[in-house]
Design an enzyme around this catalytic site. Structure first.
Site, PDB file in Angstrom:
ATOM      1  CG  HIS A 271     -13.064   1.853   2.059  1.00  0.00           C
ATOM      2  ND1 HIS A 271     -11.696   2.905   2.027  1.00  0.00           N
ATOM      3  CD2 HIS A 271     -12.689   0.744   2.819  1.00  0.00           C
ATOM      4  CE1 HIS A 271     -10.873   2.521   3.084  1.00  0.00           C
ATOM      5  NE2 HIS A 271     -11.290   1.162   3.592  1.00  0.00           N
TER       6      HIS A 271
ATOM      7  CD  GLN B 237      -4.273  -0.247  -1.666  1.00  0.00           C
ATOM      8  OE1 GLN B 237      -4.675   0.319  -2.830  1.00  0.00           O
ATOM      9  NE2 GLN B 237      -4.201   0.235  -0.236  1.00  0.00           N
TER      10      GLN B 237
ATOM     11  CB  SER C  89     -11.416  -2.748   1.911  1.00  0.00           C
ATOM     12  OG  SER C  89     -11.979  -2.284   2.769  1.00  0.00           O
TER      13      SER C  89
ATOM     14  CB  CYS D  96      -3.801   2.676   8.805  1.00  0.00           C
ATOM     15  SG  CYS D  96      -5.540   1.583   8.505  1.00  0.00           S
TER      16      CYS D  96
ATOM     17  CG  ASN E 275       0.094  -0.342   2.347  1.00  0.00           C
ATOM     18  OD1 ASN E 275       0.280  -0.862   2.374  1.00  0.00           O
ATOM     19  ND2 ASN E 275      -0.712   0.589   3.882  1.00  0.00           N
TER      20      ASN E 275
ATOM     21  CB  THR F 147     -27.408  -7.163  12.965  1.00  0.00           C
ATOM     22  OG1 THR F 147     -27.769  -7.340  14.316  1.00  0.00           O
ATOM     23  CG2 THR F 147     -28.350  -6.953  12.169  1.00  0.00           C
TER      24      THR F 147
HETATM   25  N1  PLP Z   1      -4.904  -3.223   3.721  1.00  0.00           N
HETATM   26  C1  PLP Z   1      -3.743  -2.247   3.311  1.00  0.00           C
HETATM   27  C2  PLP Z   1      -2.914  -3.422   1.861  1.00  0.00           C
HETATM   28  C3  PLP Z   1      -5.295  -1.539   2.971  1.00  0.00           C
HETATM   29  O1  PLP Z   1      -4.019  -0.193   2.334  1.00  0.00           O
HETATM   30  C4  PLP Z   1      -5.756  -0.852   4.574  1.00  0.00           C
HETATM   31  C5  PLP Z   1      -6.029   0.056   3.846  1.00  0.00           C
HETATM   32  O2  PLP Z   1      -5.299   1.122   4.002  1.00  0.00           O
HETATM   33  C6  PLP Z   1      -6.006  -2.005   4.577  1.00  0.00           C
HETATM   34  C7  PLP Z   1      -5.507  -3.296   4.846  1.00  0.00           C
HETATM   35  C8  PLP Z   1      -7.149  -1.767   6.044  1.00  0.00           C
HETATM   36  O3  PLP Z   1      -8.227  -1.735   5.458  1.00  0.00           O
HETATM   37  P1  PLP Z   1     -10.124  -1.048   5.827  1.00  0.00           P
HETATM   38  O4  PLP Z   1      -9.408   0.898   5.915  1.00  0.00           O
HETATM   39  O5  PLP Z   1     -10.887  -1.639   4.646  1.00  0.00           O
HETATM   40  O6  PLP Z   1     -10.264  -2.084   7.433  1.00  0.00           O
END
Ligand code: PLP
Length: 375
Positions: free
Chosen positions: A198, A178, A196, A319, A149, A234
Site C-alpha cells: 500500500h 519507504q 508493503s 502509526c 519514514n 489461508t
Molecule cells: N515500516 C515503515 C518504514 C513504514 O513507514 C511503515 C508504515 O508506515 C511500516 C513499516 C508498516 O507498514 P504496514 O502499514 O504495511 O504495516
C-alpha cells in the site's frame, strides 16, 4: 484535495484495482484446496511469486507473502531471534525505526535479548563504521531501515550488509517500505527485507518478506503449511497475485516519479525557508519525504489548518499519530524540542504536481497570516 501523505499510504493504481476486482470473483478458491479452482489459484499465486522474485533478483522460494509490513518486520525480527538464539542474543538496530520494528525489539528485550539501538548522526543515518564497532561475537542480527519514514534519510544498507557478512554468522534485515519503488533496493545483498504494497499504489493487507534460503526463522503466526510453514492462515491469493502487477508498475514508474518528487522537494525547501520555516529532513534525504517546521505553529494546529484547506499531511509516523508526544525521530536528529513538536511531514507521490506545491506554499502563507505572523 492536495495529497502530500504518500508515506502513510497511497491510492491504489487503477490497473491494480481492475486486476484485483476481477480476481476476487474469479480466483476466490483456497490456494491449498486440491480441487481444480484451488489448483488454478495456487498456480496464479506461484506465478506471481515467480515474477516478483525475478523483479527483486531473488529466488522464488525467498518470497513470503504477508498481510502488512508490520507483520513482515515482526516475523523477520521475532521469528529470527527465536530460531537463532542458540548462537547469541545480541542484536543491533537504530533508534529511529518504525514502531513495528521498535516494538518487536522491545518485546525481545523483555524476554532477555540484548538490543542495542544505535543513535543516528546529524545526517539522519547510521554510519557503516558504527555497525563495524558495535558488532560483537554474539551478535546474531542487524536490523536497520533503508529509508526513514519521517525524515527520509537513506542508510547505506549495501555497505552494512558487507560488514555484517564478514561476521561468521550474523545476518541483516532491512525495512525497505519507504525505499522500495523509489530508489534501488539491494535485495541480493540482504538476508531479509520488508516491503508493503500500500506504500507503492498497491492494496492494503498485502506485503512481503524477502527471506534468503540460508536464514532460519520460526513462525509467529501458527497454522498450516502456508508460506513454507512460516505463516499460518489461508493465503490472501487475490492480493498476492495482484502484488506482482503493483511491483511491476512501481518499478516502471520509478524513474519518472523520482524526478517529479525531486523537483517538488527542491522547490518546497527554498520556499519554506523563505517563509521562515525550518527544513528538518537532511539535505541528501529521499526527495519523497520532506519534514519541516514553523516556530509559531505546532504540528497539530498546522495539520488542522492545512486539512481545512483540503491539504493532507502528517505530523510524524501515521502509526504513532494518536500519541501527543513530540517526534522522537526529529529529536534523535539533534533538533530542538520545539522543532520536534512543530514538525510536519510532507510525502509525495507520482501524481503530485508543481502546481500543488505552489498551492501548498500559498496555503502556508495564508495560515501564517491568519495566525498574525508577519512573513
Ligand atoms: N515500516 C515503515 C518504514 C513504514 O513507514 C511503515 C508504515 O508506515 C511500516 C513499516 C508498516 O507498514 P504496514 O502499514 O504495511 O504495516
Amino acid at each position: 484535495m492536495i495529497y502530500f501523505d504518500h508515506a502513510s499510504t497511497t491510492s491504489p493504481h487503477p490497473e491494480v484495482v481492475r486486476v484485483y476486482t476481477k480476481l476476487l470473483n474469479a480466483s476466490f478458491a483456497n490456494a491449498d484446496s486440491l480441487h481444480a479452482p484451488g489448483r488454478k489459484v495456487k498456480q496464479q499465486m506461484e506465478r506471481s511469486r515467480e515474477k516478483i522474485a525475478q523483479m527483486l533478483h531473488v529466488k522464488n522460494d525467498e518470497i513470503f507473502f504477508t498481510s502488512c509490513a508490520s507483520e513482515s518486520n515482526s516475523l523477520a525480527i521475532v521469528g529470527f531471534a527465536l530460531a537463532n538464539q542458540n548462537r547469541g542474543k545480541h542484536i543491533l538496530t537504530s533508534n529511529v525505526e518504525h514502531s513495528s520494528t521498535k516494538h518487536a525489539f522491545d518485546f525481545l528485550e523483555s524476554v532477555g535479548f540484548e538490543i542495542e539501538r544505535l543513535p543516528i548522526h546529524e545526517d539522519g543515518t547510521i554510519w557503516p563504521e558504527d555497525i563495524q564497532t558495535h558488532l560483537k561475537e554474539n551478535t546474531i542480527l542487524v536490523s536497520i531501515m533503508h529509508v526513514n519514514n519521517e525524515i527520509g534519510s537513506i542508510n547505506d544498507i549495501e555497505r552494512f550488509a558487507s560488514i555484517v557478512h564478514e561476521h561468521p554468522f550474523c545476518q541483516i534485515h532491512s525495512d525497505c517500505v519507504q525505499s522500495f519503488g523509489k530508489i534501488d533496493v539491494p535485495f541480493e545483498k540482504l538476508d531479509m527485507a520488508t516491503i508493503s504494497a500500500h506504500k507503492i499504489h498497491g492494496l492494503k493487507g498485502s506485503a512481503l518478506l524477502v527471506k534468503k534460503e540460508n536464514v532460519r526463522l520460526k513462525p509467529i503466526v501458527f497454522g498450516g503449511q502456508q508460506e513454507q510453514g512460516l505463516r499460518g492462515g489461508t493465503e490472501n491469493a487475490p492480493a498476492n497475485i495482484a502484488l506482482a502487477k503493483t511491483i511491476r508498475l512501481a518499478l516502471e514508474e520509478q524513474e519518472e516519479a523520482y524526478y517529479t518528487a525531486k523537483e517538488i522537494n527542491s522547490f518546497l525547501r527554498k520556499e519554506v525557508e523563505f517563509l521562515g520555516g525550518h527544513i528538518l529532513s537532511p539535505a541528501n534525504a529521499l526527495p519523497y519525504i520532506l519534514n519541516i517546521s514553523f516556530d509559531a505553529i505546532t504540528s497539530e494546529v498546522l495539520q488542522n489548518a492545512l486539512d481545512q484547506k483540503g491539504i493532507c499531511v502528517s505530523g510524524k509516523s501515521t502509526c504513532d499519530s494518536k500519541s501527543k508526544a513530540e517526534s522522537e525521530v526529529v529529536l534523535a536528529l539533534g533538533k530542538s524540542h520545539k522543532e520536534a513538536k512543530h514538525a510536519i511531514r510532507l510525502s509525495f507521490g507520482k501524481d503530485n504536481t508543481m502546481q500543488e506545491a505552489k498551492e501548498f506554499i500559498q496555503a502556508i502563507e495564508e495560515i501564517l497570516k491568519n495566525y498574525g505572523l508577519s512573513i
